[in-house]
Design a protein around this motif. Structure first.
Motif, PDB file in Angstrom:
ATOM      1  N   SER A 178       0.800  -1.225   0.000  1.00 10.81           N
ATOM      2  CA  SER A 178       0.000   0.000   0.000  1.00 10.81           C
ATOM      3  C   SER A 178       0.832   1.274   0.000  1.00 10.81           C
ATOM      4  O   SER A 178       0.581   2.204   0.757  1.00 10.81           O
ATOM      5  CB  SER A 178      -0.956   0.004   1.201  1.00 10.81           C
ATOM      6  OG  SER A 178      -1.808  -1.111   1.130  1.00 10.81           O
ATOM      7  N   LYS A 179       1.815   1.331  -0.887  1.00  6.85           N
ATOM      8  CA  LYS A 179       2.640   2.539  -1.005  1.00  6.85           C
ATOM      9  C   LYS A 179       1.857   3.597  -1.774  1.00  6.85           C
ATOM     10  O   LYS A 179       1.424   3.362  -2.900  1.00  6.85           O
ATOM     11  CB  LYS A 179       3.962   2.238  -1.703  1.00  6.85           C
ATOM     12  CG  LYS A 179       4.866   1.294  -0.909  1.00  6.85           C
ATOM     13  CD  LYS A 179       5.276   1.932   0.400  1.00  6.85           C
ATOM     14  CE  LYS A 179       6.273   1.073   1.136  1.00  6.85           C
ATOM     15  NZ  LYS A 179       6.732   1.682   2.361  1.00  6.85           N
ATOM     16  N   PRO A 180       1.662   4.772  -1.182  1.00  8.74           N
ATOM     17  CA  PRO A 180       0.834   5.809  -1.819  1.00  8.74           C
ATOM     18  C   PRO A 180       1.572   6.576  -2.915  1.00  8.74           C
ATOM     19  O   PRO A 180       2.793   6.483  -3.053  1.00  8.74           O
ATOM     20  CB  PRO A 180       0.484   6.735  -0.652  1.00  8.74           C
ATOM     21  CG  PRO A 180       1.602   6.557   0.315  1.00  8.74           C
ATOM     22  CD  PRO A 180       2.073   5.129   0.156  1.00  8.74           C
ATOM     23  N   VAL A 181       0.811   7.348  -3.644  1.00  6.34           N
ATOM     24  CA  VAL A 181       1.346   8.203  -4.707  1.00  6.34           C
ATOM     25  C   VAL A 181       2.389   9.155  -4.099  1.00  6.34           C
ATOM     26  O   VAL A 181       2.194   9.685  -3.006  1.00  6.34           O
ATOM     27  CB  VAL A 181       0.207   9.007  -5.362  1.00  6.34           C
ATOM     28  CG1 VAL A 181       0.754   9.979  -6.396  1.00  6.34           C
ATOM     29  CG2 VAL A 181      -0.806   8.074  -5.985  1.00  6.34           C
ATOM     30  N   GLY A 182       3.504   9.317  -4.811  1.00  4.34           N
ATOM     31  CA  GLY A 182       4.552  10.234  -4.377  1.00  4.34           C
ATOM     32  C   GLY A 182       5.611   9.616  -3.483  1.00  4.34           C
ATOM     33  O   GLY A 182       6.592  10.272  -3.146  1.00  4.34           O
ATOM     34  N   GLN A 183       5.454   8.374  -3.093  1.00  8.98           N
ATOM     35  CA  GLN A 183       6.426   7.742  -2.195  1.00  8.98           C
ATOM     36  C   GLN A 183       7.452   6.930  -2.980  1.00  8.98           C
ATOM     37  O   GLN A 183       7.158   6.368  -4.028  1.00  8.98           O
ATOM     38  CB  GLN A 183       5.716   6.858  -1.179  1.00  8.98           C
ATOM     39  CG  GLN A 183       6.633   6.447  -0.033  1.00  8.98           C
ATOM     40  CD  GLN A 183       5.854   5.893   1.127  1.00  8.98           C
ATOM     41  OE1 GLN A 183       4.952   5.081   0.940  1.00  8.98           O
ATOM     42  NE2 GLN A 183       6.200   6.312   2.328  1.00  8.98           N
TER      43      GLN A 183
END
Length: 131
Positions: free
Chosen positions: A68-73
């Motif tokens: 679950s790595k979010p946008v921008g990471q």
């Protein structure tokens, strides 16, 4: 005295040859210290990445996932010291398990960098980038 000296020289030569033989029979090198697989999430999805390490028996116990790595990471997975390679699986969370991309034969002797792109409803994509 000469016989003793000659005998010692022969002994030293035998030991030297044995050491050279040991060095040439050593197993091939594994991962270079600090090599990694890096992902930057530039997609419109949460991204999961899983790593299956290749190498000697038992290395599979070191497999793991980033979830679950979010946008921008941006995140990295470092090769275990004994790894010879890896397969990475990238899953784009789209509500029903998501689409998957597989990155095969990632050599442990160098780092590998990728970015994810894409938006719903078209799906995600993994692009190779420079590290």
């Amino acid at each position: 005295m000469r016989a003793i000296k000659k005998s010692m020289m022969h002994g030293a030569a035998v030991v030297g040859l044995a050491l050279v033989g040991t060095l040439t029979a050593a197993p091939t090198a594994s991962a270079s210290p600090g090599n990694y697989i890096q992902f930057s999430n530039n997609s419109g999805f949460l991204v999961d990445t899983c790593y299956q390490w290749q190498g000697p028996d038992g290395i599979e116990s070191k497999n793991y996932c980033h979830t679950s790595k979010p946008v921008g990471q941006t995140w990295k997975a470092y090769f275990p010291a004994e790894a010879t390679g890896a397969t990475a699986t990238v899953t784009f969370a789209m509500g029903n398990g998501g689409a998957k991309e597989y990155l095969y034969n990632l050599d442990a002797n160098s780092s590998h960098c990728y970015q994810t792109t894409g938006l719903w409803p078209n799906g995600g994509e993994v692009l190779r980038t420079n590290c």
